[in-house]
Design a protein around this motif. Structure first.
Motif, mmCIF file in Angstrom:
data_model
loop_
_atom_site.group_PDB
_atom_site.id
_atom_site.type_symbol
_atom_site.label_atom_id
_atom_site.label_comp_id
_atom_site.label_asym_id
_atom_site.label_seq_id
_atom_site.Cartn_x
_atom_site.Cartn_y
_atom_site.Cartn_z
ATOM 1 N N LEU A 152 -40.560 46.580 -35.527
ATOM 2 C CA LEU A 152 -40.245 47.817 -36.253
ATOM 3 C C LEU A 152 -41.476 48.480 -36.853
ATOM 4 O O LEU A 152 -41.379 49.524 -37.483
ATOM 5 C CB LEU A 152 -39.233 47.524 -37.362
ATOM 6 C CG LEU A 152 -37.856 47.072 -36.894
ATOM 7 C CD1 LEU A 152 -37.019 46.597 -38.076
ATOM 8 C CD2 LEU A 152 -37.153 48.187 -36.147
ATOM 9 N N GLN A 206 -38.319 40.645 -33.971
ATOM 10 C CA GLN A 206 -37.539 41.852 -34.232
ATOM 11 C C GLN A 206 -38.134 42.640 -35.401
ATOM 12 O O GLN A 206 -38.257 43.862 -35.342
ATOM 13 C CB GLN A 206 -36.090 41.506 -34.567
ATOM 14 C CG GLN A 206 -35.284 40.982 -33.411
ATOM 15 C CD GLN A 206 -33.916 40.477 -33.863
ATOM 16 O OE1 GLN A 206 -33.589 40.469 -35.044
ATOM 17 N NE2 GLN A 206 -33.119 40.043 -32.899
ATOM 18 N N GLU A 225 -32.325 49.152 -43.356
ATOM 19 C CA GLU A 225 -31.115 48.420 -42.976
ATOM 20 C C GLU A 225 -31.388 47.466 -41.811
ATOM 21 O O GLU A 225 -30.868 46.350 -41.785
ATOM 22 C CB GLU A 225 -29.995 49.393 -42.615
ATOM 23 C CG GLU A 225 -29.425 50.120 -43.819
ATOM 24 C CD GLU A 225 -28.461 51.242 -43.441
ATOM 25 O OE1 GLU A 225 -28.183 51.440 -42.230
ATOM 26 O OE2 GLU A 225 -28.002 51.927 -44.360
ATOM 27 N N LYS A 226 -32.194 47.901 -40.850
ATOM 28 C CA LYS A 226 -32.544 47.042 -39.718
ATOM 29 C C LYS A 226 -33.333 45.823 -40.190
ATOM 30 O O LYS A 226 -33.085 44.698 -39.743
ATOM 31 C CB LYS A 226 -33.373 47.814 -38.687
ATOM 32 C CG LYS A 226 -32.596 48.836 -37.905
ATOM 33 C CD LYS A 226 -33.509 49.576 -36.945
ATOM 34 C CE LYS A 226 -32.788 50.685 -36.211
ATOM 35 N NZ LYS A 226 -33.694 51.430 -35.314
ATOM 36 N N SER A 233 -32.207 41.835 -40.110
ATOM 37 C CA SER A 233 -33.065 40.799 -39.516
ATOM 38 C C SER A 233 -33.445 39.761 -40.562
ATOM 39 O O SER A 233 -33.520 38.565 -40.262
ATOM 40 C CB SER A 233 -34.325 41.427 -38.919
ATOM 41 O OG SER A 233 -33.992 42.232 -37.813
ATOM 42 N N THR A 273 -32.422 53.833 -42.581
ATOM 43 C CA THR A 273 -32.063 53.193 -41.313
ATOM 44 C C THR A 273 -33.009 52.039 -40.991
ATOM 45 O O THR A 273 -32.560 50.950 -40.605
ATOM 46 C CB THR A 273 -32.087 54.228 -40.166
ATOM 47 O OG1 THR A 273 -31.195 55.291 -40.501
ATOM 48 C CG2 THR A 273 -31.670 53.604 -38.857
#
Length: 147
Positions: free
Chosen positions: A138, A134, A93-94, A98, A90
């Protein structure tokens, strides 16, 4: 018969333990790679605006800026190619999503440089810097993978 069952059970437990250990090692390795990548993105974000400012009047700085932008595109491609462990899919994928935006922003800025439209404000106000925020946001999730 009981010995055979005990041996079979022990074998199964040992094999599943190895699988679990492999998943932990894979998660730690991914967390390390992702942290290193995020640090690279942060460095890029810190260095590129000043280079863009200097590039307006300095040909060497313009060449350095283009080189940094191209290098970041390469870094993006290399990170996107990493196969994440299941636990990190997950997050990966983020980052990849980005990275797509970041790569498109870099490509647009490179095209502007080629056309002679070098404006540092465009870089600062573009999606490039927003996307970098962004990605660096994370970092907490990535650190949790390593713990």
């Amino acid at each position: 018969m009981k010995k055979m069952i005990a041996i079979a059970l022990l074998s199964i437990l040992t094999l599943s333990g190895c699988s679990l250990l492999g998943e932990v090692n894979s998660s730690l390795e991914y967390a390390g790679n992702a942290t290193e990548y995020v640090n690279t993105v942060k460095e890029f974000a810190n260095e590129v605006p000043a280079l863009a400012q200097d590039a307006v009047t300095n040909t060497e700085a313009r060449q350095s800026l283009e080189k940094e932008l191209q290098q970041m595109k390469t870094n993006i491609e290399e990170f996107n190619a990493i196969e994440p462990p299941q636990i990190a899919e997950t997050i990966h994928e983020k980052i990849v999503a980005s990275n797509q935006q970041l790569s498109e922003g870099i490509e647009l800025y490179l095209n502007n440089i080629e056309k002679g439209q070098l404006d540092p404000k465009v870089l600062e106000e573009s999606e490039i810097m927003q996307t970098i925020d962004q990605i660096t946001g994370l970092v907490d999730q990535i650190e949790k993978l390593g713990n």
